[in-house]
Scaffold this active site. Sequence first.
Site, PDB file in Angstrom:
ATOM      1  N   ASP A 440      43.611  36.538  39.587  1.00  0.00           N
ATOM      2  CA  ASP A 440      42.893  37.376  40.423  1.00  0.00           C
ATOM      3  C   ASP A 440      43.419  38.848  40.812  1.00  0.00           C
ATOM      4  O   ASP A 440      44.325  39.090  41.069  1.00  0.00           O
ATOM      5  CB  ASP A 440      42.995  36.650  41.794  1.00  0.00           C
ATOM      6  N   HIS A 441      42.617  39.717  40.171  1.00  0.00           N
ATOM      7  CA  HIS A 441      42.979  41.131  40.239  1.00  0.00           C
ATOM      8  C   HIS A 441      43.000  41.694  41.472  1.00  0.00           C
ATOM      9  O   HIS A 441      43.777  42.818  41.742  1.00  0.00           O
ATOM     10  CB  HIS A 441      42.171  42.030  39.664  1.00  0.00           C
ATOM     11  N   ARG A 442      42.812  40.625  42.701  1.00  0.00           N
ATOM     12  CA  ARG A 442      43.034  41.320  43.965  1.00  0.00           C
ATOM     13  C   ARG A 442      44.574  41.022  44.180  1.00  0.00           C
ATOM     14  O   ARG A 442      45.154  41.862  45.352  1.00  0.00           O
ATOM     15  CB  ARG A 442      42.274  40.486  44.982  1.00  0.00           C
TER      16      ARG A 442
END
Length: 470
Positions: A440-442
């Site tokens: 998850d790039h968040r």
Amino acid sequence: MAQVLEFKLPDLGEGLTEAEIVRWLVDVGEPVAVDQPVVEVETAKAMVEVPCPYAGVVTARFGEEGTELPVGAPLITVAVGEPAPDGTPATGPETGADHARPAPDGERAPGTDTERGQAAPAEGSGNVLVGYGTSEAPARRRRVRPERTGPTARPPVRADGRPVPAEQPDGPVPVISPLVRRLARQNDLDLREMTGSGPDGLILRADVEYALRAAAAQGVRTPAAETGPRPAVPVAAAPPAEGTRTPLKGVRGAVADKLSRSRREIPDATCWVDADATELMRARTAMNAAGGPKISLVALLARICTAALARFPELNSTVDTQAREVVRLDRVHVGFAAQTDRGLVVPVVRDAHTRDAEGLTAEFARLTEAARAGRLTPGELTGGTFTLNNYGVFGVDGSTPIINHPEAAMLGVGRIVPKPWVHEGELAVRQVVQLSLTFDHRVCDGGTAGGFLRYVADCVEQPAVLLRTL
């Protein structure tokens, strides 16, 4: 006597629920015309100029520049019929000056789409006045719809597909946003013939789409269907697909819902690396030759993952979307993909970070047997914080798996096969595996994800690296 009307922030489409005021384009006391942009707002996707549906004098503005407003919050109030500062009476929505006259053939009326960009005129492009949620309709009047000419000209249609007469009485139509008005205009749909499903008869986008589908079902083709793709809805119903139908229910339905939610909510990315697993396979052989319970390969990989998560805890996280916070978790619960007759399930090894390779092997075996027998409890299928996916058992080298929502990462392991490899400066045949990490790039950037994956690969290539954490 002037009538004061309130103009609220309209629905800007695509599920957007709020917008930030960037710049006011009118001041209090300043006259405005129908469809004149009054404020520039920024949404999560674009900068938008919002046109006012009323003509009159601005009596109040709500919100300073930089303020974030939800859809439906008041933007301005307008005194309709109030004299302008120069003494000339201001035009209201029912007396809109230039908007009340159809343009001569071949010419555009002042304030049309070409001159105003996204703002659409009340008369020249659809003969509709927009009332953005107000239930107070001014006096009705009579207008003549401009005729369309040319070989492709077709009469506008009602919601039920019947043509609309060339001349009809009309008045302000409450429409939730300019996007809805534009959608109706592009398809020559007369909003006056519709009944909105919103508050006080407010016409929503869903109402327009339903009317277009109804027209298509009766064989009425709209210009959007004839001239190519536009930001409108399909106007032809697709025939039902033939073949065997399997309901998405039970385990299969739950998996489908979870994967769909993951794709909708998680901005995932994948990185991968090839690793020489020869030494890991030798270490496992030596462990199993020493007596005692056999150690599984997936247990060794899980032990490597828990060591990597201790170094890169960002990947043992979840995202609280309502609070807009990344929650870093203290305990590691490793899920693993297991294929069963009932479909794919993901049992969870709880507190995997406290287990050694032998304990992990036993728990993997127990959960796998329970999964195949259909005896897994809800507690054994939920609560994972990280997933290990050994798709190499299916004979494939690589994959870009979908993250198991609401986790933040998944390690994929391909098949381990003999391949040419440069080892200690010489070409040799080694046992090679492809490792992939979807994250998850968040919760982290590529540097953290790459560091995690590189550490896992180092442990696969040199199992002695694990001794530092034992």
